[in-house]
Scaffold this motif. Structure first.
Motif, PDB file in Angstrom:
ATOM      1  N   HIS B 283     -32.636 123.097  11.861  1.00 10.11           N
ATOM      2  CA  HIS B 283     -32.442 122.898  13.504  1.00 10.11           C
ATOM      3  C   HIS B 283     -32.943 122.137  13.551  1.00 10.11           C
ATOM      4  CE1 HIS B 283     -33.923 124.209  17.773  1.00 10.11           C
ATOM      5  NE2 HIS B 283     -31.927 125.166  17.509  1.00 10.11           N
ATOM      6  N   GLY B 284     -32.102 122.110  15.075  1.00  9.89           N
ATOM      7  CA  GLY B 284     -32.941 120.466  15.451  1.00  9.89           C
ATOM      8  C   GLY B 284     -32.937 119.076  14.751  1.00  9.89           C
ATOM      9  N   PHE B 285     -31.468 119.384  14.048  1.00 14.25           N
ATOM     10  CA  PHE B 285     -31.083 118.284  12.985  1.00 14.25           C
ATOM     11  C   PHE B 285     -29.392 117.112  14.154  1.00 14.25           C
ATOM     12  CE2 PHE B 285     -27.319 117.996  10.891  1.00 14.25           C
ATOM     13  CZ  PHE B 285     -27.891 116.516   9.617  1.00 14.25           C
ATOM     14  N   GLU B 286     -29.889 116.495  14.619  1.00 13.97           N
ATOM     15  CA  GLU B 286     -29.000 116.321  15.529  1.00 13.97           C
ATOM     16  C   GLU B 286     -28.882 114.380  15.069  1.00 13.97           C
ATOM     17  OE1 GLU B 286     -29.662 118.770  18.307  1.00 13.97           O
ATOM     18  OE2 GLU B 286     -29.028 119.637  17.728  1.00 13.97           O
ATOM     19  N   PRO B 287     -28.540 113.337  14.179  1.00 10.23           N
ATOM     20  CA  PRO B 287     -29.207 112.681  13.776  1.00 10.23           C
ATOM     21  C   PRO B 287     -28.018 111.679  14.882  1.00 10.23           C
ATOM     22  CG  PRO B 287     -27.161 113.376  12.077  1.00 10.23           C
ATOM     23  CD  PRO B 287     -27.844 114.282  13.058  1.00 10.23           C
ATOM     24  N   GLY B 288     -27.014 112.434  15.647  1.00 13.92           N
ATOM     25  CA  GLY B 288     -25.980 111.298  16.121  1.00 13.92           C
ATOM     26  C   GLY B 288     -25.360 110.364  15.717  1.00 13.92           C
ATOM     27  N   TYR B 289     -25.226 110.660  14.157  1.00 10.43           N
ATOM     28  CA  TYR B 289     -23.678 109.689  14.273  1.00 10.43           C
ATOM     29  C   TYR B 289     -22.815 109.593  14.386  1.00 10.43           C
ATOM     30  CZ  TYR B 289     -27.557 109.378   9.753  1.00 10.43           C
ATOM     31  OH  TYR B 289     -28.766 109.392   9.056  1.00 10.43           O
ATOM     32  N   GLY B 290     -22.293 110.848  15.140  1.00 10.77           N
ATOM     33  CA  GLY B 290     -20.983 110.751  16.162  1.00 10.77           C
ATOM     34  C   GLY B 290     -20.954 109.893  17.249  1.00 10.77           C
ATOM     35  N   PHE B 291     -22.027 109.825  17.779  1.00 11.11           N
ATOM     36  CA  PHE B 291     -22.437 109.072  19.468  1.00 11.11           C
ATOM     37  C   PHE B 291     -22.652 107.476  18.979  1.00 11.11           C
ATOM     38  CE2 PHE B 291     -24.491 113.062  20.778  1.00 11.11           C
ATOM     39  CZ  PHE B 291     -22.838 113.207  21.448  1.00 11.11           C
ATOM     40  N   THR B 292     -23.457 107.228  17.061  1.00 13.35           N
ATOM     41  CA  THR B 292     -23.055 105.742  16.808  1.00 13.35           C
ATOM     42  C   THR B 292     -21.922 105.255  16.887  1.00 13.35           C
ATOM     43  OG1 THR B 292     -25.723 106.407  15.901  1.00 13.35           O
ATOM     44  CG2 THR B 292     -24.511 104.082  15.255  1.00 13.35           C
ATOM     45  N   ALA B 293     -21.063 106.249  16.580  1.00 11.82           N
ATOM     46  CA  ALA B 293     -19.796 106.358  16.005  1.00 11.82           C
ATOM     47  C   ALA B 293     -19.107 105.377  16.775  1.00 11.82           C
ATOM     48  CB  ALA B 293     -19.666 107.693  15.354  1.00 11.82           C
ATOM     49  N   ILE B 294     -19.138 105.661  18.102  1.00 18.05           N
ATOM     50  CA  ILE B 294     -18.265 104.824  19.013  1.00 18.05           C
ATOM     51  C   ILE B 294     -18.536 103.366  19.167  1.00 18.05           C
ATOM     52  CG2 ILE B 294     -17.522 105.278  21.371  1.00 18.05           C
ATOM     53  CD1 ILE B 294     -18.676 107.609  21.705  1.00 18.05           C
ATOM     54  N   ALA B 295     -20.047 102.929  18.456  1.00 19.58           N
ATOM     55  CA  ALA B 295     -20.784 101.875  18.938  1.00 19.58           C
ATOM     56  C   ALA B 295     -19.808 101.325  17.567  1.00 19.58           C
ATOM     57  CB  ALA B 295     -21.409 101.621  19.116  1.00 19.58           C
ATOM     58  N   VAL B 296     -19.726 101.801  16.612  1.00 19.10           N
ATOM     59  CA  VAL B 296     -19.559 100.788  15.590  1.00 19.10           C
ATOM     60  C   VAL B 296     -17.983 100.818  15.719  1.00 19.10           C
ATOM     61  CG1 VAL B 296     -18.963 101.883  12.583  1.00 19.10           C
ATOM     62  CG2 VAL B 296     -21.250 102.075  13.537  1.00 19.10           C
ATOM     63  N   SER B 297     -16.544 101.886  16.067  1.00 12.40           N
ATOM     64  CA  SER B 297     -15.915 101.313  16.013  1.00 12.40           C
ATOM     65  C   SER B 297     -15.424 100.695  17.389  1.00 12.40           C
ATOM     66  CB  SER B 297     -14.842 103.193  16.987  1.00 12.40           C
ATOM     67  OG  SER B 297     -14.048 102.556  17.041  1.00 12.40           O
ATOM     68  N   LEU B 298     -16.328 100.795  17.924  1.00 14.31           N
ATOM     69  CA  LEU B 298     -16.459  99.306  18.916  1.00 14.31           C
ATOM     70  C   LEU B 298     -16.355  97.776  18.527  1.00 14.31           C
ATOM     71  CD1 LEU B 298     -15.463  98.473  22.283  1.00 14.31           C
ATOM     72  CD2 LEU B 298     -17.970  97.955  22.328  1.00 14.31           C
ATOM     73  N   VAL B 299     -17.081  97.325  17.414  1.00 11.77           N
ATOM     74  CA  VAL B 299     -17.545  96.407  17.393  1.00 11.77           C
ATOM     75  C   VAL B 299     -16.608  96.002  15.551  1.00 11.77           C
ATOM     76  CG1 VAL B 299     -19.319  95.182  16.025  1.00 11.77           C
ATOM     77  CG2 VAL B 299     -20.300  96.425  18.179  1.00 11.77           C
ATOM     78  N   GLY B 300     -16.324  97.414  15.203  1.00  9.57           N
ATOM     79  CA  GLY B 300     -15.490  97.151  14.311  1.00  9.57           C
ATOM     80  C   GLY B 300     -14.078  96.828  14.803  1.00  9.57           C
ATOM     81  N   ALA B 301     -14.026  96.816  16.146  1.00  9.26           N
ATOM     82  CA  ALA B 301     -12.259  96.576  15.910  1.00  9.26           C
ATOM     83  C   ALA B 301     -11.571  97.455  16.024  1.00  9.26           C
ATOM     84  CB  ALA B 301     -12.052  94.976  16.262  1.00  9.26           C
ATOM     85  N   ASN B 302     -11.516  98.726  15.517  1.00  4.96           N
ATOM     86  CA  ASN B 302     -11.299 100.413  15.237  1.00  4.96           C
ATOM     87  C   ASN B 302     -10.005  99.683  14.291  1.00  4.96           C
ATOM     88  OD1 ASN B 302     -11.609 101.440  17.697  1.00  4.96           O
ATOM     89  ND2 ASN B 302     -10.284  99.959  19.037  1.00  4.96           N
ATOM     90  N   ASN B 303     -11.180  98.475  13.139  1.00  5.42           N
ATOM     91  CA  ASN B 303     -10.011  98.431  11.943  1.00  5.42           C
ATOM     92  C   ASN B 303     -10.917  98.929  10.521  1.00  5.42           C
ATOM     93  OD1 ASN B 303      -8.134  97.500  10.844  1.00  5.42           O
ATOM     94  ND2 ASN B 303      -8.947  95.221  11.640  1.00  5.42           N
ATOM     95  N   PRO B 304     -10.612  99.360   9.929  1.00  6.89           N
ATOM     96  CA  PRO B 304     -11.472 100.049   9.020  1.00  6.89           C
ATOM     97  C   PRO B 304     -11.826  99.100   7.852  1.00  6.89           C
ATOM     98  CG  PRO B 304      -9.657 101.111   8.477  1.00  6.89           C
ATOM     99  CD  PRO B 304      -8.845  99.674   9.644  1.00  6.89           C
ATOM    100  N   PRO B 305     -11.805  97.392   7.516  1.00  5.21           N
ATOM    101  CA  PRO B 305     -12.595  96.518   7.176  1.00  5.21           C
ATOM    102  C   PRO B 305     -13.542  96.435   8.004  1.00  5.21           C
ATOM    103  CG  PRO B 305     -10.573  95.706   6.722  1.00  5.21           C
ATOM    104  CD  PRO B 305     -10.673  97.471   7.804  1.00  5.21           C
ATOM    105  N   GLY B 306     -13.482  96.540   9.414  1.00  5.41           N
ATOM    106  CA  GLY B 306     -14.011  96.216  10.744  1.00  5.41           C
ATOM    107  C   GLY B 306     -15.149  97.324  10.949  1.00  5.41           C
ATOM    108  N   VAL B 307     -15.147  98.395  11.174  1.00  4.59           N
ATOM    109  CA  VAL B 307     -15.935 100.133  10.995  1.00  4.59           C
ATOM    110  C   VAL B 307     -16.507  99.816   9.827  1.00  4.59           C
ATOM    111  CG1 VAL B 307     -15.877 101.883  10.228  1.00  4.59           C
ATOM    112  CG2 VAL B 307     -14.374 101.355  12.184  1.00  4.59           C
ATOM    113  N   VAL B 308     -16.171  99.337   8.705  1.00  2.40           N
ATOM    114  CA  VAL B 308     -17.349  99.392   7.172  1.00  2.40           C
ATOM    115  C   VAL B 308     -18.386  98.038   8.060  1.00  2.40           C
ATOM    116  CG1 VAL B 308     -17.642  99.228   4.557  1.00  2.40           C
ATOM    117  CG2 VAL B 308     -15.774 100.632   5.791  1.00  2.40           C
TER     118      VAL B 308
END
Lengths: 343, 380
Positions: B283-308
C-alpha cells in the motif's frame, strides 16, 4: 560552423575533465567533521518537511547531534525503489546506526540487514526479526485514548469526529483508541469517522473537516499526516467553539485559538534513545514498545492553553490506569466492540 | 525574418546534415537540452553554496560508481522504458495517454495476484505473471481507447479518471481481500511465489532480467511501428485522421488498438517491477513511473530508441540523486530541478537552438562588417 563545433566540444571536454578530476575526490565530502559515531535516517518518500513523521525523526537525530556530539546524515528518498540502496549505502558511508522511517521499508530492512550483518538498523512502526535490527513501535491507541477523553469531555453537541488519512491498520489504531476514550467519559457522544484517502492533501482534509463540522461535530481529531493541515484551516474558518486535535507533533501553532491538544507520537524520543543506547554499546535488537509508560505517546505540553485543568486531570488519571495495566486500550474495530470502559 | 538570416540557418542545417548525419542531428536537441539543464542546474547548486563539479561527480558516481549502482540505475530504467514506450506509442496515434500510471499499477496488481495465488512450474508461472500484467494493463488502457473510439470521450480525461479508479481500487484490494495475513498487520499482499520471480542478473544489485525484456520490447515496438501494417495504420491515423479514413484505414479501431497496446506496455512495466523488484504489492506504493513516462517519451521524441536513452537518463538522474545527497551533501531536490530543466529545454527547442543560431548570426554580422570594410576600403 567549425567554430560552433569547437565551442561545444570545448565545453563538453571541460565538463568531462572537471568531472574526471573530481570523481576520485567525490567520496571525501561526507567524511568531514569530528565525532567517531554516526547515525543516519532514511526518510520515506514524503521526505523532510512533512510536519509529521519524518520531521519528528529528524528532530531526534538533531537532538542526538547536539546532546551527544555525534555525526548525522539524512537520506531522503523519492520512490520506493530508493529505500534499499539508501539503507544499504548508509553503513558504507560510516553510519553506525541507520533508521528506516516507516513500515513501508519493512522488506527493504529485511533484505539489507541480512546482507550487511555487521551494520545496525532500526525501523519505526514495524517489526523485522534480525539480530542487527531494533524494531521501534508505538502504542498510538493509548495516546489517542487520552485525546478521546479530552474530546468527550469538551464536546457540547455530543458529537465528535475522527479524520483519518487512509484506512490502514496503523490508522485504525488511532481511531479505535480515540473512540474508546470518548466512550469512557461520555457514553452518549457519537463519533463520526471519515477517511480522506490521502496523507498529503490539505484541501481534501479541509473539505472533510468542514463536512464533519456541518454534520454537528464540534471536536475533530485527525490522524492523516499533511492532509490534517486542512482541519486546522477549517477550524479557524468556523471560529470559536469548533475544536481541532493534532497528531504526531504539537500542532497548537497551526490554529492557536482552536486547538485543544495534540496526540504526541514521540518518534524523536525513540530515535534519540536508540542512538544513545547504541553509542553506549547497549544496542538492543527486537521489539521496543513506546507507550504512555515509556513517554512515547501522550498529550502535548500546550494542552492547557485551551483545555481546562480538570479535563486534563481526568485524562491523566485514566492514563495512569493504563500505565498501571488496569485496562487495555483497543486497537481494532473488533477489540473496540468488546471494550468495556473502566469505571 | 530576413532572407539572409534564413539562408544562413538553412545552410548551417544542410552542412550538419551532410557531415554528422540525421541521427546526430536528432540527438542535438536532447543532448543540448541536457547540457543546458546541467549548466543552469550548476547555478542552483552554487546558489545553495555547494560545488557543482563535486555534486555532478557524486551524481555520476552514485549512478555508475560501482556494479551495485550500475545495476540499480538499470533496474530503475526498466519500468521507465516500458511506460515511456506506452506513452510514445499512443502518441503516434495522436493520443495523450496520461493513464500510464494507472495501467502500470493495474498490471502490477494483476501480476501480484497471479504470482501469489497460483502454483505452477516456473516455465509457465513466470510468463503467465508477466502476461497478466500485459492483459490487465491493456484492458485498462483499451477501455479509455474504446470510450474514445465509440463515444468520442477525450482520452486525457478518461485516462486521468482511470488512474484514480486504479489507485483506490488497489488501495481497497491491498488493505482488504488481498492483504497478507500476518501479525505485523502491514497493508501489503503476500510475497509472490519463487516461480513467479524474474531472476537477478547482476548481484549484488537488484537488477533483474526485466531489463532484457524491456529492451526486446523496445525493439519490437520499433519494428511494429515502422515495419508492419499495424504500425503504418496507427501512424497514419495520428498524422491525419480524415486522410487515413479516406485511405481506407479504420481510424477508430486503430485508436482503440493503440490505447490497448499502450496500456499493455505500461502493464508489463508494472508486472516486471513486481516480479523482479518488489515481489509483493504494498500500500502506498506509487512510484510515479507512469508520470515520469510522459517526460521520457517527450525527451525520447516518441521514438523507441530515443525512449530507451531518455529512460536511462531519468533513471541516472534519480539514482545519481541518492549519491549526490550522501556523497556531496546536495539535496536531491536539485535533481528535480535538473529533470524539469531538461523537459523545459526539450519542450522549448528554440532556446537550445538559439545558441548556435546566435553564433551564426554574429559570424554573419562579422563577415558582413568585414565585407563592408573591404568595400569601403576599395572605394577609398
Amino acid at each position: 560552423m567549425k567554430n560552433r563545433f569547437k565551442t561545444w566540444t570545448l565545453l563538453a571536454v571541460m565538463l568531462m575533465v572537471s568531472l574526471m578530476g573530481n570523481a576520485c575526490g567525490g567520496g571525501d565530502a561526507a567524511d568531514t567533521g569530528g565525532g567517531d559515531f554516526k547515525a543516519a535516517i532514511v526518510t520515506d518518500t514524503a521526505g523532510l518537511g512533512d510536519q509529521s513523521f519524518n520531521d519528528s525523526a529528524n528532530r531526534g537525530l538533531e537532538k542526538a547531534k547536539a546532546d551527544l556530539g555525534i555525526e548525522t546524515q539524512v537520506y531522503e528518498t523519492s520512490q520506493p525503489s530508493d529505500y534499499e540502496p539508501s539503507l544499504s549505502r548508509a553503513p558504507s558511508q560510516g553510519s553506525d546506526i541507520t533508521f528506516a522511517i516507516g513500515f513501508l521499508m519493512t522488506d527493504a530492512v529485511t533484505n539489507v540487514s541480512s546482507q550487511n550483518a555487521d551494520a545496525k538498523y532500526a525501523i519505526i512502526d514495524s517489526v523485522v526479526e534480525a539480530d542487527n535490527v531494533a524494531s521501534l513501535v508505538f502504542k498510538e491507541e493509548e495516546g489517542s485514548f487520552l485525546v478521546g477523553v479530552v474530546a468527550g469531555l469538551m464536546t457540547k453537541s455530543n458529537k465528535v469526529a475522527f479524520l483519518g488519512g487512509m484506512e490502514v491498520p496503523l490508522i485504525k489504531k488511532f481511531e479505535a483508541g480515540f473512540k474508546a476514550g470518548v466512550m469512557t467519559v461520555n457514553p452518549d457522544a457519537e463519533v463520526i469517522a471519515t477517511y480522506a484517502g490521502d496523507f498529503n492533501d490539505p484541501g481534501k482534509g479541509k473539505e472533510v473537516a468542514l463536512s464533519q463540522y456541518a454534520a454537528g461535530a464540534d471536536v475533530i481529531y485527525h490522524a492523516s499526516g499533511g492532509t490534517g493541515l486542512g482541519l486546522f484551516q477549517a477550524a479557524q474558518e468556523k471560529g470559536a467553539g469548533f475544536w481541532a486535535i493534532g497528531v504526531d507533533s504539537d500542532q497548537y501553532e497551526l490554529a492557536p485559538e482552536n486547538t485543544l491538544t495534540s496526540m504526541m507520537k514521540r518518534v524523536d524520543t525513540a530515535v534519540f534513545e536508540t542512538i544513545k543506547a547504541t553509542k553506549e554499546g547497549n544496542f538492543k535488537s527486537g521489539i521496543t514498545v513506546f507507550g504512555l509508560k515509556e513517554d512515547g505517546v501522550g498529550l502535548s505540553p500546550t494542552t492547557n492553553k485551551n483545555t481546562p485543568q480538570d479535563v486534563i486531570d481526568k485524562a491523566n488519571a485514566l492514563g495512569d490506569k493504563i500505565i498501571a495495566g488496569e485496562f487495555t486500550v483497543p486497537t481494532t474495530d473488533e477489540e473496540l466492540e468488546s471494550f468495556t470502559p473502566p469505571k | 525574418m530576413t532572407t539572409s538570416e534564413k539562408s544562413t540557418t538553412s545552410v548551417w542545417r544542410e552542412r550538419i546534415m551532410l557531415i554528422v548525419g540525421p541521427f546526430l542531428q536528432r540527438m542535438i536537441l536532447p543532448v543540448g537540452a541536457i547540457f543546458m539543464a546541467l549548466l543552469v542546474g550548476a547555478f542552483f547548486i552554487l546558489a545553495i553554496g555547494k560545488n557543482p563539479v563535486t555534486a555532478y561527480a557524486a551524481l555520476l558516481k552514485g549512478a555508475f560508481g560501482d556494479i551495485y549502482s550500475i545495476g540499480e540505475t538499470l533496474e530503475n530504467t526498466t519500468p521507465l522504458i516500458l511506460t515511456g514506450l506506452a506513452v510514445a506509442f499512443a502518441f503516434r496515434a495522436k493520443l495523450f495517454n496520461i493513464g500510464a500510471e494507472g495501467q502500470f499499477l493495474m498490471g502490477g496488481l494483476a501480476a501480484t495476484w497471479v504470482g501469489t495465488n497460483l502454483t505452477l512450474p516456473m516455465v509457465i508461472h513466470l510468463p503467465l505473471t508477466l502476461l497478466a500484467g500485459v492483459i490487465v494493463g491493456g484492458l485498462w488502457g483499451g477501455f479509455a481507447g474504446f470510450l474514445k473510439a465509440v463515444r468520442g470521450v477525450h482520452e486525457v480525461i478518461s485516462t486521468i479518471m482511470l488512474n484514480f479508479i486504479a489507485m483506490f481500487f488497489i488501495s481497497y484490494m491491498v488493505t482488504g481481500p488481498m492483504k497478507e495475513e500476518s501479525a505485523l498487520n502491514i497493508p501489503q499482499t503476500a510475497r509472490i511465489a519463487d516461480t513467479a520471480q524474474l531472476m537477478n542478473i547482476l548481484p549484488p544489485s537488484r537488477l533483474s532480467a526485466g531489463i532484457i525484456i524491456a529492451l526486446l520490447v523496445a525493439g519490437f515496438i520499433w519494428w511494429l511501428l515502422w515495419k508492419t501494417t499495424v504500425g503504418y495504420e496507427v501512424r497514419a491515423v495520428g498524422l491525419n485522421y480524415f486522410a487515413a479514413e479516406f485511405g481506407g484505414i479504420k481510424p477508430n479501431y486503430n485508436m482503440f488498438l493503440a490505447m490497448m497496446i499502450s496500456g499493455g506496455l505500461a502493464g508489463l512495466g508494472g508486472a516486471i517491477i513486481i516480479s523482479g523488484l518488489f515481489l509483493r504489492y504494498q500500500h502506498g506504493f506509487e512510484p510515479g513511473y507512469g508520470f515520469t513516462a510522459i517526460a521520457v517519451s517527450l525527451v525520447g521524441a516518441n521514438n523507441p530508441p530515443g525512449v530507451v536513452l531518455a529512460a536511462l537518463l531519468f533513471a541516472t538522474l534519480s539514482q545519481g540523486a541518492l549519491g549526490m545527497q550522501n556523497m556531496a551533501d546536495v539535496p536531491q531536490d536539485i535533481v528535480y530541478v535538473i529533470q524539469a530543466l531538461v523537459i523545459f529545454f526539450v519542450a522549448a527547442p528554440q532556446i537550445v537552438q538559439a545558441l548556435p543560431d546566435w553564433i551564426a548570426k554574429r559570424r554573419e554580422a562579422a563577415q558582413a562588417e568585414a565585407e563592408g570594410a573591404q568595400l569601403e576600403g576599395g572605394q577609398a
